[in-house]
Each structure stands twice: as C-alpha cells, then as structure tokens.
Design an enzyme around this catalytic site. Structure first.
Site, PDB file in Angstrom:
ATOM      1  N   GLU A  44      47.420  33.504  45.603  1.00 49.09           N
ATOM      2  CA  GLU A  44      48.447  33.895  44.641  1.00 49.09           C
ATOM      3  C   GLU A  44      49.813  33.412  45.125  1.00 49.09           C
ATOM      4  O   GLU A  44      50.164  33.554  46.291  1.00 49.09           O
ATOM      5  CB  GLU A  44      48.476  35.414  44.462  1.00 49.09           C
ATOM      6  CG  GLU A  44      49.567  35.863  43.478  1.00 49.09           C
ATOM      7  CD  GLU A  44      49.633  37.362  43.308  1.00 49.09           C
ATOM      8  OE1 GLU A  44      48.708  37.919  42.681  1.00 49.09           O
ATOM      9  OE2 GLU A  44      50.595  37.980  43.818  1.00 49.09           O
ATOM     10  N   TYR A  85      53.874  36.957  37.290  1.00 48.38           N
ATOM     11  CA  TYR A  85      54.726  37.156  36.125  1.00 48.38           C
ATOM     12  C   TYR A  85      55.592  38.367  36.439  1.00 48.38           C
ATOM     13  O   TYR A  85      55.071  39.440  36.730  1.00 48.38           O
ATOM     14  CB  TYR A  85      53.801  37.455  34.949  1.00 48.38           C
ATOM     15  CG  TYR A  85      54.327  37.234  33.559  1.00 48.38           C
ATOM     16  CD1 TYR A  85      54.511  35.949  33.064  1.00 48.38           C
ATOM     17  CD2 TYR A  85      54.577  38.302  32.705  1.00 48.38           C
ATOM     18  CE1 TYR A  85      54.930  35.740  31.761  1.00 48.38           C
ATOM     19  CE2 TYR A  85      55.001  38.107  31.407  1.00 48.38           C
ATOM     20  CZ  TYR A  85      55.183  36.826  30.928  1.00 48.38           C
ATOM     21  OH  TYR A  85      55.588  36.614  29.643  1.00 48.38           O
ATOM     22  N   HIS A 106      49.468  34.452  35.258  1.00 46.27           N
ATOM     23  CA  HIS A 106      49.555  35.879  34.973  1.00 46.27           C
ATOM     24  C   HIS A 106      50.181  36.076  33.590  1.00 46.27           C
ATOM     25  O   HIS A 106      51.102  35.360  33.205  1.00 46.27           O
ATOM     26  CB  HIS A 106      50.424  36.578  36.011  1.00 46.27           C
ATOM     27  CG  HIS A 106      49.750  36.770  37.328  1.00 46.27           C
ATOM     28  ND1 HIS A 106      49.929  37.900  38.102  1.00 46.27           N
ATOM     29  CD2 HIS A 106      48.888  35.984  38.015  1.00 46.27           C
ATOM     30  CE1 HIS A 106      49.215  37.797  39.216  1.00 46.27           C
ATOM     31  NE2 HIS A 106      48.579  36.635  39.182  1.00 46.27           N
ATOM     32  N   ARG A 114      48.371  44.814  32.558  1.00 45.79           N
ATOM     33  CA  ARG A 114      49.281  45.629  31.751  1.00 45.79           C
ATOM     34  C   ARG A 114      50.701  45.270  32.097  1.00 45.79           C
ATOM     35  O   ARG A 114      51.547  45.082  31.225  1.00 45.79           O
ATOM     36  CB  ARG A 114      49.041  47.127  32.022  1.00 45.79           C
ATOM     37  CG  ARG A 114      49.812  48.044  31.066  1.00 45.79           C
ATOM     38  CD  ARG A 114      50.058  49.418  31.657  1.00 45.79           C
ATOM     39  NE  ARG A 114      51.015  49.383  32.762  1.00 45.79           N
ATOM     40  CZ  ARG A 114      51.402  50.452  33.439  1.00 45.79           C
ATOM     41  NH1 ARG A 114      50.881  51.623  33.159  1.00 45.79           N
ATOM     42  NH2 ARG A 114      52.277  50.334  34.430  1.00 45.79           N
ATOM     43  N   ALA A 144      45.846  46.583  29.340  1.00 49.43           N
ATOM     44  CA  ALA A 144      45.219  45.348  29.802  1.00 49.43           C
ATOM     45  C   ALA A 144      43.918  45.060  29.066  1.00 49.43           C
ATOM     46  O   ALA A 144      43.625  43.900  28.743  1.00 49.43           O
ATOM     47  CB  ALA A 144      44.978  45.424  31.305  1.00 49.43           C
ATOM     48  N   TYR A 152      41.782  48.714  41.593  1.00 55.13           N
ATOM     49  CA  TYR A 152      42.510  49.524  42.571  1.00 55.13           C
ATOM     50  C   TYR A 152      41.533  50.378  43.385  1.00 55.13           C
ATOM     51  O   TYR A 152      41.146  51.471  42.952  1.00 55.13           O
ATOM     52  CB  TYR A 152      43.533  50.413  41.856  1.00 55.13           C
ATOM     53  CG  TYR A 152      44.557  49.615  41.092  1.00 55.13           C
ATOM     54  CD1 TYR A 152      45.757  49.240  41.685  1.00 55.13           C
ATOM     55  CD2 TYR A 152      44.296  49.182  39.795  1.00 55.13           C
ATOM     56  CE1 TYR A 152      46.681  48.470  40.998  1.00 55.13           C
ATOM     57  CE2 TYR A 152      45.213  48.400  39.101  1.00 55.13           C
ATOM     58  CZ  TYR A 152      46.400  48.057  39.712  1.00 55.13           C
ATOM     59  OH  TYR A 152      47.309  47.290  39.018  1.00 55.13           O
ATOM     60  N   HIS A 173      44.961  53.478  40.920  1.00 53.17           N
ATOM     61  CA  HIS A 173      46.287  53.123  40.433  1.00 53.17           C
ATOM     62  C   HIS A 173      47.192  54.362  40.481  1.00 53.17           C
ATOM     63  O   HIS A 173      46.766  55.460  40.107  1.00 53.17           O
ATOM     64  CB  HIS A 173      46.195  52.605  38.991  1.00 53.17           C
ATOM     65  CG  HIS A 173      47.451  51.981  38.486  1.00 53.17           C
ATOM     66  ND1 HIS A 173      48.554  52.714  38.100  1.00 53.17           N
ATOM     67  CD2 HIS A 173      47.796  50.673  38.305  1.00 53.17           C
ATOM     68  CE1 HIS A 173      49.502  51.899  37.693  1.00 53.17           C
ATOM     69  NE2 HIS A 173      49.076  50.656  37.813  1.00 53.17           N
ATOM     70  N   ASN A 229      38.834  52.614  33.086  1.00 57.15           N
ATOM     71  CA  ASN A 229      39.742  51.590  32.572  1.00 57.15           C
ATOM     72  C   ASN A 229      39.311  50.204  33.039  1.00 57.15           C
ATOM     73  O   ASN A 229      39.354  49.235  32.264  1.00 57.15           O
ATOM     74  CB  ASN A 229      41.171  51.881  33.036  1.00 57.15           C
ATOM     75  CG  ASN A 229      42.184  50.933  32.412  1.00 57.15           C
ATOM     76  OD1 ASN A 229      42.201  50.735  31.199  1.00 57.15           O
ATOM     77  ND2 ASN A 229      43.028  50.336  33.242  1.00 57.15           N
TER      78      ASN A 229
END
Length: 305
Positions: free
Chosen positions: A25, A57, A85, A115, A136, A156, A160, A172
């Site tokens: 990344e 982003y 992103h 998101r 998302a 996560y 999260h 999610n």
C-alpha cells in the site's frame, strides 16, 4: 558447554523457500519531494512482483485527484497491478460511479472499497451522503453492478472501533464479501493469536474469501498509538522501542525485526499472503520480504522517478 547443550544451528529465517505472495500500500504524494520518495519506493519494491499495489484515498475524499494521478501513472509506466481506494464519504452515487468509470477506462480493474473516514470537520462521525452509498457493502454492490472489478475490502481482527460488537463487525464483513468482494485486508495488528482467532470466526460465519494480514512496520511509535484504534499494542513491543524516539536509524532496524518476527509467526501458522503498509518507504518492507525468502525478479523497463 557440551555439544548436547549448544543451541541448534537453525536461524529464525533460515532456509525459507520464499513461497509467499505480497502486496503493497502507498499513499498519494503532496509535494514533488514526496512524489520522488514514492516512486523511489515503487521502483525498489516492484522487483518483488507484488500481486497488486494499492493507493489510498484521504479522509472525505481529500486526495481524490492525487490518488487518480498516482494510479493512472502506475498503469501507464509500470507492469504493476494498481488497486485504487474508493470510499463512500462526501460524494453522491453519481460522483462515485463517475470515478469508477474513469478508473475502468484508465485500465484499472482492482478497487479497494471502503466506507472511509469522515473529515475532522464532521467530528469523526460518519454520516452518509444523502444521495450516496451508505456503507462499504453498498459500495461493493454498486461497483460490481457497474463493472466487473476485482474488489478488496477491510477487516478488523480486533473489531472496528465504531462497531456495536465483534459479531456485528463480522456480520458486516460477510455482507461485503457476499456483495462481491474477492478478499479482505486487515487493519494492522501485533497479535498473531488475534488474527488466527479472527480467521476461525470468519470461517465459522461462512466467510471463505482470503483475509490478508495487514503488516505495519513501526516507523513511529507515537503514530502507531494514534492509529491503533482497538488494536492492542503489547508491552513487549513498547519496550523494544523505548528510548528510540530520537534515533531513527536504530528504530527502523528494530521495526523491521519486529515486523519480520510477526510475519514469521504468521508464516509458521500457514499464512502465505501478506499486505504491507509501506508508508511510501521501501527499506523495511524489502528487508522483511528478504527475510521471508522472497527474492527479486527481473523488471522489464524502468520506472521514471
């Protein structure tokens, strides 16, 4: 010391076959100096043949143009697979769809759908755009309906920070995968137990898509604390960096060793795919990959700095 008492001659990273896949990344540069640093990092890491390289982003879409410029240059000037992103923050569905169309037309086929973090002016609370994507999973579904993108999403292992519960967070993730995502990439973590427990729970929930561990070498311990959210920072890690705030050279060496040790423990647990948060610096990530047995491959052509 007798021969029987001597430790075995088995280096921690000795004889690893390099049977791993990596991805990296980067973030879009703000200045000419930062742009030179970014492309130097890309040039150094490209020979490791990453499966893809993602470009972040900013909060509230604050780096939209710079993200697009970086991704477009990756398409034009390299053989790397760029992943842009894209977030739900601060834009209508029409605006996001237009950005997705521009990426597709530019040859980008991989999107990291998030998101997104709200800008500080919003008090840190996400509020969907009245005409935008609400989450998302909604974004993934919209992107897949528009083009056949390869889509990555976030996961996560330690939940999260805004999730109502660990189960709600896992639900999610499943919605994002069911909407069409190909894989998940985790937030950085320092506990292999947390990661492997998360994999077990994801599998039990019916999530079979790959979940890549996100690896963050500690370039600044203070910054890691700010970014950690719900991520546990173990006492032993804090002890390793004690007194190194003003010693960047030793700190970088310790950071590479700590991250490589984490990767080795993940490797011993069966992990073969790693995603590195490079922070636009190549040295530590390259060193970690080297320790894991990965060797560079010939690069066709050169990337202009």
């Amino acid at each position: 010391m007798t021969a029987a008492q001597r430790p075995a001659e088995r280096p921690l990273f000795g004889e690893l076959p390099g049977d791993i896949s990596v991805s990296f990344e980067f973030f879009p540069p703000k200045t000419e100096k930062m742009e030179a640093q970014l492309w130097d990092a890309i040039t150094q890491l490209a020979p490791l043949a990453p499966g893809f390289v993602s470009v972040t982003y900013g909060a509230g879409g604050s780096t939209r143009e710079r993200t697009h410029a970086t991704v477009s240059r990756l398409v034009r000037e390299t053989d790397l697979v760029p992943a842009a992103h894209l977030t739900c923050v601060g834009a209508s569905r029409g605006e996001i769809d237009e950005i997705a169309d521009q990426y597709w037309e530019a040859g980008v086929r991989h999107i990291v759908a998030l998101r997104g973090d709200p800008p500080p002016a919003d008090g840190g609370k996400f509020v969907p755009h009245p005409e935008g994507y609400t989450c998302a999973a909604d974004l993934v579904e919209g992107l897949k309906a528009r083009h056949d993108f390869d889509i990555s999403v976030a996961a996560y292992p330690e939940v999260h920070p805004e999730a109502l519960s660990a189960q709600a967070d896992l639900d999610n993730l499943k919605r994002k995968i069911d909407a069409g995502a190909s894989r998940a990439i985790t937030q950085f973590f320092f506990s292999t137990d947390a990661y492997f427990r998360f994999l077990d729970k994801a599998l039990a929930a019916g999530i079979t898509a790959p979940i890549l561990p996100g690896i963050m070498p500690v370039t600044s311990f203070a910054a890691i604390r700010r970014m950690s959210g719900n991520t546990e920072i173990p006492g032993w890690l804090e002890s390793m960096f004690e007194g190194l705030d003003e010693r960047p050279g030793p700190r970088a060496l310790v950071a590479a060793v700590a991250a490589a040790d984490l990767c080795k423990r993940l490797y011993d647990g069966g992990v073969r795919d790693f995603h590195f948060y490079t922070l636009n610096k190549a040295e530590q990530t390259y060193a970690i990959c080297q320790l894991l047995g990965l060797r560079p491959k010939p690069v066709i052509g050169e990337i202009a700095a």
